[in-house]
Design a protein around this motif. Structure first.
Motif, PDB file in Angstrom:
ATOM      1  N   GLY A  93       0.838  -1.201   0.000  1.00 33.58           N
ATOM      2  CA  GLY A  93       0.000   0.000   0.000  1.00 33.58           C
ATOM      3  C   GLY A  93       0.864   1.237   0.000  1.00 33.58           C
ATOM      4  O   GLY A  93       0.974   1.947  -0.996  1.00 33.58           O
ATOM      5  N   GLU A  94       1.516   1.518   1.119  1.00 30.49           N
ATOM      6  CA  GLU A  94       2.513   2.583   1.239  1.00 30.49           C
ATOM      7  C   GLU A  94       3.615   2.102   2.177  1.00 30.49           C
ATOM      8  O   GLU A  94       3.373   1.272   3.070  1.00 30.49           O
ATOM      9  CB  GLU A  94       1.905   3.874   1.785  1.00 30.49           C
ATOM     10  CG  GLU A  94       1.015   4.630   0.805  1.00 30.49           C
ATOM     11  CD  GLU A  94       0.572   5.969   1.352  1.00 30.49           C
ATOM     12  OE1 GLU A  94       0.777   6.990   0.675  1.00 30.49           O
ATOM     13  OE2 GLU A  94       0.026   5.997   2.470  1.00 30.49           O
ATOM     14  N   VAL A  95       4.817   2.643   1.979  1.00 29.13           N
ATOM     15  CA  VAL A  95       5.944   2.281   2.840  1.00 29.13           C
ATOM     16  C   VAL A  95       6.719   3.537   3.228  1.00 29.13           C
ATOM     17  O   VAL A  95       6.750   4.508   2.466  1.00 29.13           O
ATOM     18  CB  VAL A  95       6.893   1.285   2.139  1.00 29.13           C
ATOM     19  CG1 VAL A  95       6.222  -0.071   1.956  1.00 29.13           C
ATOM     20  CG2 VAL A  95       7.379   1.844   0.799  1.00 29.13           C
ATOM     21  N   PRO A  96       7.357   3.542   4.402  1.00 36.99           N
ATOM     22  CA  PRO A  96       8.240   4.652   4.774  1.00 36.99           C
ATOM     23  C   PRO A  96       9.547   4.572   3.986  1.00 36.99           C
ATOM     24  O   PRO A  96      10.068   3.478   3.735  1.00 36.99           O
ATOM     25  CB  PRO A  96       8.494   4.431   6.272  1.00 36.99           C
ATOM     26  CG  PRO A  96       7.501   3.404   6.711  1.00 36.99           C
ATOM     27  CD  PRO A  96       7.194   2.576   5.510  1.00 36.99           C
ATOM     28  N   VAL A  97      10.090   5.736   3.626  1.00 33.70           N
ATOM     29  CA  VAL A  97      11.376   5.838   2.941  1.00 33.70           C
ATOM     30  C   VAL A  97      12.187   6.930   3.628  1.00 33.70           C
ATOM     31  O   VAL A  97      11.666   8.015   3.905  1.00 33.70           O
ATOM     32  CB  VAL A  97      11.202   6.161   1.446  1.00 33.70           C
ATOM     33  CG1 VAL A  97      12.548   6.422   0.781  1.00 33.70           C
ATOM     34  CG2 VAL A  97      10.469   5.033   0.735  1.00 33.70           C
ATOM     35  N   VAL A  98      13.452   6.648   3.908  1.00 32.86           N
ATOM     36  CA  VAL A  98      14.349   7.622   4.535  1.00 32.86           C
ATOM     37  C   VAL A  98      15.089   8.392   3.446  1.00 32.86           C
ATOM     38  O   VAL A  98      15.622   7.797   2.508  1.00 32.86           O
ATOM     39  CB  VAL A  98      15.363   6.926   5.453  1.00 32.86           C
ATOM     40  CG1 VAL A  98      16.331   7.957   6.053  1.00 32.86           C
ATOM     41  CG2 VAL A  98      14.658   6.154   6.554  1.00 32.86           C
ATOM     42  N   VAL A  99      15.109   9.712   3.571  1.00 35.56           N
ATOM     43  CA  VAL A  99      15.859  10.566   2.646  1.00 35.56           C
ATOM     44  C   VAL A  99      16.879  11.344   3.469  1.00 35.56           C
ATOM     45  O   VAL A  99      16.525  12.024   4.441  1.00 35.56           O
ATOM     46  CB  VAL A  99      14.930  11.528   1.888  1.00 35.56           C
ATOM     47  CG1 VAL A  99      15.729  12.357   0.888  1.00 35.56           C
ATOM     48  CG2 VAL A  99      13.829  10.754   1.168  1.00 35.56           C
ATOM     49  N   THR A 100      18.146  11.236   3.085  1.00 43.27           N
ATOM     50  CA  THR A 100      19.213  11.869   3.853  1.00 43.27           C
ATOM     51  C   THR A 100      20.304  12.336   2.901  1.00 43.27           C
ATOM     52  O   THR A 100      20.213  12.130   1.681  1.00 43.27           O
ATOM     53  CB  THR A 100      19.770  10.897   4.916  1.00 43.27           C
ATOM     54  OG1 THR A 100      20.730  11.562   5.731  1.00 43.27           O
ATOM     55  CG2 THR A 100      20.385   9.663   4.274  1.00 43.27           C
ATOM     56  N   ASP A 101      21.321  13.007   3.441  1.00 39.91           N
ATOM     57  CA  ASP A 101      22.372  13.554   2.578  1.00 39.91           C
ATOM     58  C   ASP A 101      23.717  12.883   2.795  1.00 39.91           C
ATOM     59  O   ASP A 101      24.753  13.401   2.383  1.00 39.91           O
ATOM     60  CB  ASP A 101      22.501  15.075   2.793  1.00 39.91           C
ATOM     61  CG  ASP A 101      22.832  15.437   4.225  1.00 39.91           C
ATOM     62  OD1 ASP A 101      22.966  14.533   5.065  1.00 39.91           O
ATOM     63  OD2 ASP A 101      22.936  16.643   4.515  1.00 39.91           O
ATOM     64  N   ARG A 102      23.709  11.708   3.421  1.00 41.68           N
ATOM     65  CA  ARG A 102      24.948  10.946   3.594  1.00 41.68           C
ATOM     66  C   ARG A 102      24.594   9.470   3.761  1.00 41.68           C
ATOM     67  O   ARG A 102      23.463   9.140   4.103  1.00 41.68           O
ATOM     68  CB  ARG A 102      25.743  11.470   4.796  1.00 41.68           C
ATOM     69  CG  ARG A 102      25.039  11.371   6.123  1.00 41.68           C
ATOM     70  CD  ARG A 102      25.764  12.185   7.178  1.00 41.68           C
ATOM     71  NE  ARG A 102      25.691  13.602   6.891  1.00 41.68           N
ATOM     72  CZ  ARG A 102      26.347  14.546   7.563  1.00 41.68           C
ATOM     73  NH1 ARG A 102      27.125  14.208   8.561  1.00 41.68           N
ATOM     74  NH2 ARG A 102      26.214  15.824   7.238  1.00 41.68           N
ATOM     75  N   PRO A 103      25.542   8.577   3.509  1.00 43.53           N
ATOM     76  CA  PRO A 103      25.233   7.145   3.570  1.00 43.53           C
ATOM     77  C   PRO A 103      24.680   6.733   4.923  1.00 43.53           C
ATOM     78  O   PRO A 103      25.096   7.229   5.963  1.00 43.53           O
ATOM     79  CB  PRO A 103      26.584   6.479   3.292  1.00 43.53           C
ATOM     80  CG  PRO A 103      27.352   7.508   2.510  1.00 43.53           C
ATOM     81  CD  PRO A 103      26.924   8.832   3.069  1.00 43.53           C
ATOM     82  N   LEU A 104      23.720   5.805   4.893  1.00 46.02           N
ATOM     83  CA  LEU A 104      23.071   5.305   6.098  1.00 46.02           C
ATOM     84  C   LEU A 104      22.769   3.823   5.893  1.00 46.02           C
ATOM     85  O   LEU A 104      22.231   3.439   4.849  1.00 46.02           O
ATOM     86  CB  LEU A 104      21.782   6.087   6.362  1.00 46.02           C
ATOM     87  CG  LEU A 104      20.937   5.689   7.569  1.00 46.02           C
ATOM     88  CD1 LEU A 104      21.707   5.878   8.866  1.00 46.02           C
ATOM     89  CD2 LEU A 104      19.643   6.499   7.604  1.00 46.02           C
TER      90      LEU A 104
END
Length: 378
Positions: A318-329
């Protein structure tokens, strides 16, 4: 009798300061305008109700545009309550845009204290420029204390600079708001001797009106069906040209006028805890997931205090959380931490790494732009 509404470019903080001084004294109402942000779809009116002294335009990071109308009484009540909580009036360093309520609050409190703020140069926030501004700050007997207001990303940048950190540690209070401040960032600041005060509020409450979880003196907090409500003399008059929205957002309850924040929260022993936006919930695999709760865990990872958690459509879930960042994680490590705290459905599906996160001029992440990057079809 209507009151004229005068637009002033926010790129000149001292022009906004002069306009706000006049408005608080009964002159024309002030509308600070940011030159490089999209205009709202409707033009502002030529005049407003007599009670209105300031109009704050906001497109928001997730919602639709609005014009918040504030009276002199609301602005000055908020300033007086803040001064009482902080230990008295002070001199300010202005590091925030003056078309946002947090920057306007710095001007209002400077006017109330009879002091002149020192302005950090506009543009990309620079810790060296902040340290230079702090060095220029002059206090006097009427306003002997030193204050400033930052958003979390500015605080993080200051703490990466030794000279700027030393300058910040000399302040009597450093207000940090605009978005949730990660625990790791708070700990870093306090270990460096920086007297931070986390704030919560909105344009509709004349800015921050809850400090370190405690409502300021005349402020009341309550919860209605999971939604945090705020009341007090600092509330806005409503929204210009939008009576329906005003009626939905400002309601009568227990003989008081309340602002419905749209935030999920709780009040325990008089302390306010904000959980996240009520409309920031995804249904993943049939389970409700609060993206704000996921984001708080991700931001607890050192170096990722500015990360954003957004949603993406999924044919399976349905929907999923996604992480957006500016360095590797490390995705696996984040999925484990989130899953342990919030359950399997809350685990992010992906980490998207950008060269730079989209930001609003206020220093907040531009969540609509982030969502468009992660899910262009939304």
């Amino acid at each position: 009798m209507p009151r004229p509404l005068v637009a002033v470019g926010a790129s000149d903080p001292f022009a906004v300061l002069r306009g706000l001084e006049a408005a608080l004294a009964g002159g024309p109402a002030l509308l600070p305008v940011a030159e490089r942000t999209p205009a709202l779809p409707t033009r502002p009116p030529a005049d407003v109700a007599q009670r209105v002294a300031l109009v704050v335009e906001t497109s928001g990071s997730t919602g639709t545009g609005k014009r918040v109308a504030l009276s002199s009484e609301a602005l000055l009540a908020g300033a007086a309550a803040a001064d009482a909580a902080l230990g008295g009036p002070g001199a300010w360093v202005l590091a925030l845009p003056t078309h946002y309520i947090a920057g306007l609050n710095v001007l209002t409190r400077s006017i109330a204290a009879g002091s002149t703020p020192v302005v950090v140069p506009a543009g990309h926030f620079d810790p060296a420029g902040f340290a230079d501004a702090a060095a220029q700050l002059v206090t006097d007997r009427s306003a002997p204390r030193r204050y400033t207001s930052l958003v979390p990303v500015q605080l993080a940048r200051v703490l990466d600079d030794e000279r700027a950190t030393a300058a910040l540690a000399a302040f009597d209070a450093v207000l940090v708001g605009g978005q949730a401040t990660p625990v790791t960032l708070r700990d870093r600041a306090r270990e460096a001797g920086v007297p931070i005060v986390t704030t919560y509020g909105a344009s509709e409450t004349s800015g921050g009106c809850v400090y370190d979880g405690v409502p300021l003196g005349p402020v009341h907090a309550a919860v209605d069906d999971g939604e945090l409500l705020l009341a007090g003399p600092m509330l806005a008059e409503g929204y210009l040209g939008d009576d329906d929205r005003t009626a939905r957002t400002f309601t009568e309850r227990d003989g008081q006028r309340w602002y419905r924040t749209g935030d999920a929260g709780e009040v325990v022993d008089g302390r306010v805890r904000v959980v996240g936006r009520l409309d920031d919930v995804v249904i993943s695999g049939g389970e409700k997931v609060a993206l704000g709760a996921v984001e708080r865990i991700v931001r607890g990872v050192p170096g990722h205090e500015g990360a954003v958690v957004t949603r993406r459509a999924s044919g399976e879930w349905g929907e999923v959380p996604v992480v957006v960042t500016d360095r590797p994680l490390d995705l696996d490590a984040v999925r484990t931490a989130v899953g342990d705290a919030l359950g399997r459905a809350a685990r992010p599906a992906e980490v998207v790494v950008l060269d730079r996160l989209p930001m609003l001029p206020s220093g907040k992440p531009d969540r609509r732009a982030v969502r468009a990057i992660v899910d262009p079809t939304a």
